[in-house]
Structures are given as C-alpha cells and as structure tokens.
Design an enzyme around this catalytic site. Structure first.
Site, PDB file in Angstrom:
ATOM      1  N   THR A   8      51.625 -48.154  19.325  1.00 31.32           N
ATOM      2  CA  THR A   8      50.207 -47.609  19.354  1.00 31.32           C
ATOM      3  C   THR A   8      49.842 -47.653  17.927  1.00 31.32           C
ATOM      4  O   THR A   8      51.213 -47.509  17.297  1.00 31.32           O
ATOM      5  CB  THR A   8      49.728 -46.234  19.714  1.00 31.32           C
ATOM      6  OG1 THR A   8      50.929 -45.515  18.825  1.00 31.32           O
ATOM      7  CG2 THR A   8      50.201 -46.703  20.979  1.00 31.32           C
ATOM      8  N   GLU A  61      47.853 -49.398  25.426  1.00 34.06           N
ATOM      9  CA  GLU A  61      49.193 -49.233  26.658  1.00 34.06           C
ATOM     10  C   GLU A  61      47.952 -49.914  27.551  1.00 34.06           C
ATOM     11  O   GLU A  61      48.845 -49.677  28.482  1.00 34.06           O
ATOM     12  CB  GLU A  61      48.740 -48.005  26.508  1.00 34.06           C
ATOM     13  CG  GLU A  61      49.540 -46.374  25.614  1.00 34.06           C
ATOM     14  CD  GLU A  61      48.714 -46.131  24.418  1.00 34.06           C
ATOM     15  OE1 GLU A  61      47.417 -46.616  24.191  1.00 34.06           O
ATOM     16  OE2 GLU A  61      48.925 -45.021  24.267  1.00 34.06           O
ATOM     17  N   LYS A  65      34.444 -28.540  19.367  1.00 33.10           N
ATOM     18  CA  LYS A  65      33.607 -27.104  20.300  1.00 33.10           C
ATOM     19  C   LYS A  65      33.539 -25.747  19.546  1.00 33.10           C
ATOM     20  O   LYS A  65      33.643 -25.144  18.679  1.00 33.10           O
ATOM     21  CB  LYS A  65      35.585 -26.264  21.106  1.00 33.10           C
ATOM     22  CG  LYS A  65      35.803 -27.847  21.357  1.00 33.10           C
ATOM     23  CD  LYS A  65      37.561 -27.296  21.700  1.00 33.10           C
ATOM     24  CE  LYS A  65      38.167 -28.447  22.461  1.00 33.10           C
ATOM     25  NZ  LYS A  65      39.079 -29.762  20.830  1.00 33.10           N
ATOM     26  N   TRP A 109      31.344 -27.976  24.221  1.00 32.07           N
ATOM     27  CA  TRP A 109      31.603 -29.316  24.206  1.00 32.07           C
ATOM     28  C   TRP A 109      30.370 -29.986  23.490  1.00 32.07           C
ATOM     29  O   TRP A 109      29.582 -30.766  23.820  1.00 32.07           O
ATOM     30  CB  TRP A 109      32.603 -30.380  24.923  1.00 32.07           C
ATOM     31  CG  TRP A 109      33.795 -29.489  25.015  1.00 32.07           C
ATOM     32  CD1 TRP A 109      34.557 -28.200  24.675  1.00 32.07           C
ATOM     33  CD2 TRP A 109      35.343 -30.197  25.992  1.00 32.07           C
ATOM     34  NE1 TRP A 109      35.874 -27.990  24.989  1.00 32.07           N
ATOM     35  CE2 TRP A 109      35.390 -28.724  26.086  1.00 32.07           C
ATOM     36  CE3 TRP A 109      35.153 -31.025  27.073  1.00 32.07           C
ATOM     37  CZ2 TRP A 109      37.506 -28.863  26.364  1.00 32.07           C
ATOM     38  CZ3 TRP A 109      36.206 -31.182  27.168  1.00 32.07           C
ATOM     39  CH2 TRP A 109      36.973 -30.801  26.984  1.00 32.07           C
TER      40      TRP A 109
HETATM   41  P1  ADP Z   1      44.757 -45.924  18.899  1.00 36.22           P
HETATM   42  O1  ADP Z   1      45.390 -45.154  20.234  1.00 36.22           O
HETATM   43  O2  ADP Z   1      45.998 -46.114  17.391  1.00 36.22           O
HETATM   44  O3  ADP Z   1      43.382 -45.760  17.532  1.00 36.22           O
HETATM   45  P2  ADP Z   1      44.221 -48.203  20.228  1.00 36.22           P
HETATM   46  O4  ADP Z   1      43.925 -49.319  19.501  1.00 36.22           O
HETATM   47  O5  ADP Z   1      45.051 -48.007  21.646  1.00 36.22           O
HETATM   48  O6  ADP Z   1      45.196 -47.245  19.358  1.00 36.22           O
HETATM   49  O7  ADP Z   1      42.986 -47.195  20.765  1.00 36.22           O
HETATM   50  C1  ADP Z   1      42.485 -47.049  21.808  1.00 36.22           C
HETATM   51  C2  ADP Z   1      40.992 -45.858  21.766  1.00 36.22           C
HETATM   52  O8  ADP Z   1      40.421 -46.413  20.973  1.00 36.22           O
HETATM   53  C3  ADP Z   1      41.301 -45.784  22.530  1.00 36.22           C
HETATM   54  O9  ADP Z   1      41.086 -44.318  23.669  1.00 36.22           O
HETATM   55  C4  ADP Z   1      39.372 -44.727  22.684  1.00 36.22           C
HETATM   56  O10 ADP Z   1      39.947 -43.392  22.155  1.00 36.22           O
HETATM   57  C5  ADP Z   1      39.321 -45.575  21.791  1.00 36.22           C
HETATM   58  N1  ADP Z   1      38.356 -46.856  22.449  1.00 36.22           N
HETATM   59  C6  ADP Z   1      38.029 -48.194  22.647  1.00 36.22           C
HETATM   60  N2  ADP Z   1      37.133 -48.904  22.945  1.00 36.22           N
HETATM   61  C7  ADP Z   1      36.621 -48.001  22.552  1.00 36.22           C
HETATM   62  C8  ADP Z   1      35.066 -47.737  22.849  1.00 36.22           C
HETATM   63  N3  ADP Z   1      34.727 -48.701  23.738  1.00 36.22           N
HETATM   64  N4  ADP Z   1      34.487 -46.687  22.757  1.00 36.22           N
HETATM   65  C9  ADP Z   1      34.660 -45.702  22.574  1.00 36.22           C
HETATM   66  N5  ADP Z   1      36.480 -45.866  22.416  1.00 36.22           N
HETATM   67  C10 ADP Z   1      37.116 -46.799  22.254  1.00 36.22           C
END
Ligand code: ADP
Length: 540
Positions: free
Chosen positions: A183, A329, A439, A444
């Site tokens: 990640t 993930e 918050k 929220w």
């Molecule tokens: P990191 O968690 O380090 O950013 P990832 O690339 O796995 O690595 O990112 C996943 C996260 O990216 C998701 O949990 C979400 O918060 C955000 N994300 C992914 N796609 C979208 C989307 N279409 N809109 C908003 N947030 C998104």
C-alpha cells in the site's frame, strides 16, 4: 445420492493468458515510449517469446517458487514481460513504487524478502542510494537508453539469452502467489498485499466485462497509472487476456507527452488519478485544436474523488470519464461508475450526479456499510458508514499478517477506511476517508464533497479541504486552493460560490491560496502534509 458437479478442476493461472498471446494475438502491438521520447514497437508474439525466456532464465538462476522478484520500472514492454514472466515460473512479481524514499524502498524489499531486482537503467541512481541496505542475489538492468550496462549488473537482454524458448510451465496452483504490492502508505506504514493467480485472472475477466470497463480486442490501452501502483489497476493483465494493443507511456507522464501518445496510437482507453486529468484538461483548453484523439475515448479515473467539473470538461473533448473505486487491497477494482440501463432516462444533471458516485460493485464483490460498532447500516443513500468489502480479489490479510487488528472485521470483511453511502439502486458514494472527515459540532462534513464543488469554480485549478482544530466546533473545514494563472480568489468568493449547494455549517471558514497542493507518491493530494502544515492555524 446427491448430484456432484462433473466440471473439470481447471486452474486459473497466468500461463493461459501468456499462451493466448501466441495463439490469437501475435501481431497486436505493444508500444512503449522510451526515455529519449522515441517509440519502441514490438508485438505480442515477441512479448510471448521474451516472457518465456525470462521465466526460463529466472528458473535457471535459482529463483524458487514463492520467491519475490522486485521491479523498479516505468510502464513499458520490459515491465510487461516481468508481469508475465515472473508469475508463470512460480515467482512473485513485487512491483516497487519508485517514488518512495530509498529508505522505504529498502524496507519494502527486505520485508518482502526479494532475491532479484529488475530495474530500468535510468533508475540505477535510485538503486545506488539503497543498495547497501538490501541483500539481492542479482540486479538485472533493462537498457532503455541503449547504453551499455555497467558490468557489475546483469544486462536484461543478456539475461533473456540465458533462457530457453521451450520453457515448460511448472505446475502452479491457482491460489499460489503471483504478485505483491505494498500500500502506498498514505495513512500509515506500507503493508504488503499478495495477489494470487486466481485473483489476478478473475479480476482481469471482471474488468473486461462490457458493463465494467469493457476492455476488448479493439481497444488501445494506455495505463498512466504506474505498473508499480496496484498493478496498473489490472489493465496490463486485462489487455493481455483480451488481446488489446498497449501504448505504454514510459517515464513521460506530462500532459503533452500523453496527448501526443493518445493521438499517435489512437488510444481508446486510458487510466489514472485525477491530477493527471486535471493537467490534461488545462493543456487541452489552452490548445483546443492541437490534438485529435480517438472517437469516444474512455478514461478510467480513480484513486481519489473525481470532481464533476472534470466529467463535464472531458465530455466536451469527446473523452468519457469512467470513475472507478478501489484500493491496493482490492485487486484494485471494487466499483465502477456506470449509469445503469434502467436509469438511462435521467436528465443530464441527474446523470452527472450518478457518474460522480463511485458506482456499482463488480460481480462477486460484496459491500456493506457499518457504524463504529460494526452494526450494518441501511442502503438509503443518506446514511454514511464505514465501507467493508469481501470478494475473490479482496485481500484477507497482509504479508506476514501485519496490521490485521485494524483492517479486518471479526467476520472477515476488509475495512476499507472509506466512509460511504449506498443508495437503493446500489450506487456507492464515497463521502470521505475516515481520517479526512471534518467533525464539526457533532456533525460530519465531507471534505470530498466540498473539494468537488470548489473545483467547479472557473478560477480554481485544485482544491483540498482539511479539518483544522477549532475551540468551539471541535474541527472546521479549511479549503486550500490553487488558482489558475493570473487569477485571485478570496474566502468570500468561495463561500458565495458554494452558497445554496451546502448548508451554511458546511462552508469552509477560510480559504488559503497556495502555489501547489503536495501530492503523494501516487499523485493524490497529500492531506496528511496539509494538516501538518496548518496544524497551528488560528481561526479569526
Ligand atoms: P493509499 O491507501 O495509500 O492511498 P491506494 O492506492 O490503495 O493507496 O488507495 C486506496 C484509496 O484511494 C481508497 O481507500 C480511497 O480512499 C481512495 N480512492 C480510490 N478510488 C477512489 C475514488 N474513485 N473516489 C474517491 N476515493 C478513491
């Protein structure tokens, strides 16, 4: 007597994909932009041959089943060969994010226990910064610049010559590890996710479905999302599965280089985070007649929320944004934002309202939203809860079982860390990351909704909303914006612009104009850094 299935137990492994390249798609091209900006052209027959040679060479050099082979590479033919060649010999392709610090890269390589590194020649200066902190058996260098590789490393082209053309596939169980990705650590220390052959194959099949990304043989695919980030959202494997041509951008990810590639290869499907598309939007608006892209080009945008203004702008360029939501993930695709046939009568504004949601889950991906106690919440489009996922390409653990306590529910769902609403049609709408919510006075406030709306202001280039501590309200939203050249903006301008779109309580109390929003290694707004920067902010 109960009736038993008579179907074969046929493993879903990547060797099937590799063989299809030779049988069905030998002449389909793979184009890669090299560091000197010239285009390298090859085709799937050659990729097939080199992939098998790589698999054979790795085997001969002693890489064992289940061992990690790290890559530090941009998106190009060599990376594609590693994507296929490593898993088919039983190795685990570990794509390392080259934008991480040398210290983090060494940590990840050691944590994964990688034995071999395949690296682009232009990235050797990066390797030199961490080479004393890792213990690799072999470093294989891809000569992208055409210059001779220093003799202390192995030249990739020589390495391929070690391999045999008639490499025979070892027996691999579909649940064996095929690849791993850490990640990006936006919200904590990087954790390793290990994909199986089965999860990779099923993800590719789901991604190719007409009602998801609809990737087909007639597509020309450009993943701008790096192959070191969440498997380039699966597009490399999906393109191989269906025989789609690939046009890979190499290290050149600026708007102009990408637009040139889209035009020269008539790319039909591309993918990347919103910041890439914001830059392309600016370039296209500045020179509307410069490029001619393929009709109805599709762009998959995800990784962070996509502002409505971006959908509208790209529709005008005949480039359709398809939003996708997922994480390292989750393979990574979990949802895709298509408008269902039964909603096709919606008026234009309602369709945009639908498209800015993260969309519908892919088949076999189960979703639920829960409250702090883990109690399931209704799908009424109003109630927000923590989104949890299950599915064949959703991880059930992290490498070495780290981080399990915070990341999985007792009944085995992955806690995404995203706060979502789900409506009765099944559309998932991400309202925020748990850590980014504001918050305020017991309520929220969604930073994502505010950012999206602010980025619709004609003078705003980028906007991020963060929570800042407040003596009375606990937290209040602060908007940090980047304005277009020669423009100015005040707090009042933004509040007026947002007036009527949100209740008064939601409007940011202050707007700070800065030159650039800090970005993470994967191009997302780095809100953690902004929160740090403004932690001593004093409200007037
Ligand atoms: P990191 O968690 O380090 O950013 P990832 O690339 O796995 O690595 O990112 C996943 C996260 O990216 C998701 O949990 C979400 O918060 C955000 N994300 C992914 N796609 C979208 C989307 N279409 N809109 C908003 N947030 C998104």
């Amino acid at each position: 007597m109960s009736i038993k299935s008579t179907m074969m137990d046929y493993p879903l492994t990547l060797s099937t994909l590799v063989e299809r390249l030779k049988t069905y798609y030998p002449r389909v091209e793979v184009v890669s932009r090299l560091p000197d900006k010239t285009l390298h052209r090859t085709h799937y027959l050659d990729i097939h041959k080199r992939t098998k040679r790589l698999a054979s060479a790795l085997t001969k050099r002693g890489v064992k089943k289940g061992e990690g082979v790290a890559t530090l590479m941009w998106n190009h033919y060599g990376h594609l060969e590693a994507y296929l060649g490593v898993p088919i010999m039983g190795g685990v392709l570990h794509t390392v994010n080259l934008r991480l610090s040398p210290k983090d890269i060494a940590y990840i390589i050691n944590h994964a226990g990688d034995k071999v590194l395949i690296i682009d020649d232009i990235l050797l200066p990066l390797y030199e910064q961490f080479k004393d902190d890792v213990a690799l058996d072999e470093v294989i260098v891809v000569p992208l610049t055409g210059e001779k590789v220093n003799s202390e490393y192995t030249d990739y082209e020589d390495y391929l010559k070690l391999g045999d053309d008639d490499f025979s596939y070892p027996i691999i169980d579909e649940n064996d590890a095929a690849g791993m990705c850490y990640t990006s650590g936006t919200t904590g220390r990087p954790k390793g996710v290990v994909y199986s052959h089965r999860s990779t194959v099923l993800h590719a099949m789901a991604e190719a479905m007409v009602d998801t990304l609809g990737v087909s043989q007639s597509d020309v695919v450009t993943p701008v999302v790096p192959m070191f980030h969440a498997n380039a959202w699966g597009l490399s494997y999906t393109s191989v599965l269906v025989g789609a041509k690939q046009a890979l951008p190499g290290p050149h990810l600026d708007a102009e280089s990408l637009m040139d590639l889209y035009q020269s290869e008539q790319v039909t499907l591309s993918a990347g985070v919103p910041t890439i598309w914001m830059a392309i939007k600016t370039a296209r608006e500045a020179e509307p007649n410069r490029w001619k892209t393929a009709p109805n080009m599709r762009m998959v945008v995800g990784g962070a929320a996509v502002p409505e203004s971006l959908f509208r702008a790209f529709d005008k360029f005949d480039m359709t944004i398809i939003q996708a939501w997922g994480m390292t993930e989750t393979g990574p695709l979990a949802t895709v934002g298509i408008v269902k046939e039964s909603l096709s009568d919606l008026d234009e504004d309602a369709k945009y309202a639908c498209r800015i949601k993260q969309g519908l889950t892919l088949p076999f991906i189960d979703i639920r939203i829960v409250d702090e106690e883990g109690v399931e919440l209704p799908w009424d489009g109003k109630t927000s809860g923590n989104a949890e996922l299950k599915g064949p390409w959703v991880t059930a653990a992290y490498h070495k079982n780290e981080g399990a306590e915070d990341s999985f529910s007792e009944d085995g769902w992955l806690k995404t860390g995203d706060v979502c609403q789900i409506d009765q049609e099944g559309y998932v709408k991400l309202t925020d990351r748990t850590k980014d919510l504001v918050k305020s006075g017991g309520e929220w406030i969604s930073s994502v909704d505010l950012e999206n709306a602010i980025m619709g202001h004609p003078d705003v280039l980028e906007a991020a909303v963060i929570a800042v501590a407040h003596p009375k309200w606990d937290e209040r939203p602060l908007a940090v914006v980047v304005v277009k050249e020669d423009k100015q903006i005040t707090t009042d301008d933004i509040r007026q612009f947002l007036d009527g779109k949100f209740t008064k309580m939601w409007l940011p109390d202050a707007v700070e104009v800065i030159a650039e929003i800090p970005k993470t290694s994967t191009g997302k707004f780095m809100k953690m850094a902004l929160r740090e920067q403004y932690k001593n902010w004093v409200w007037e």
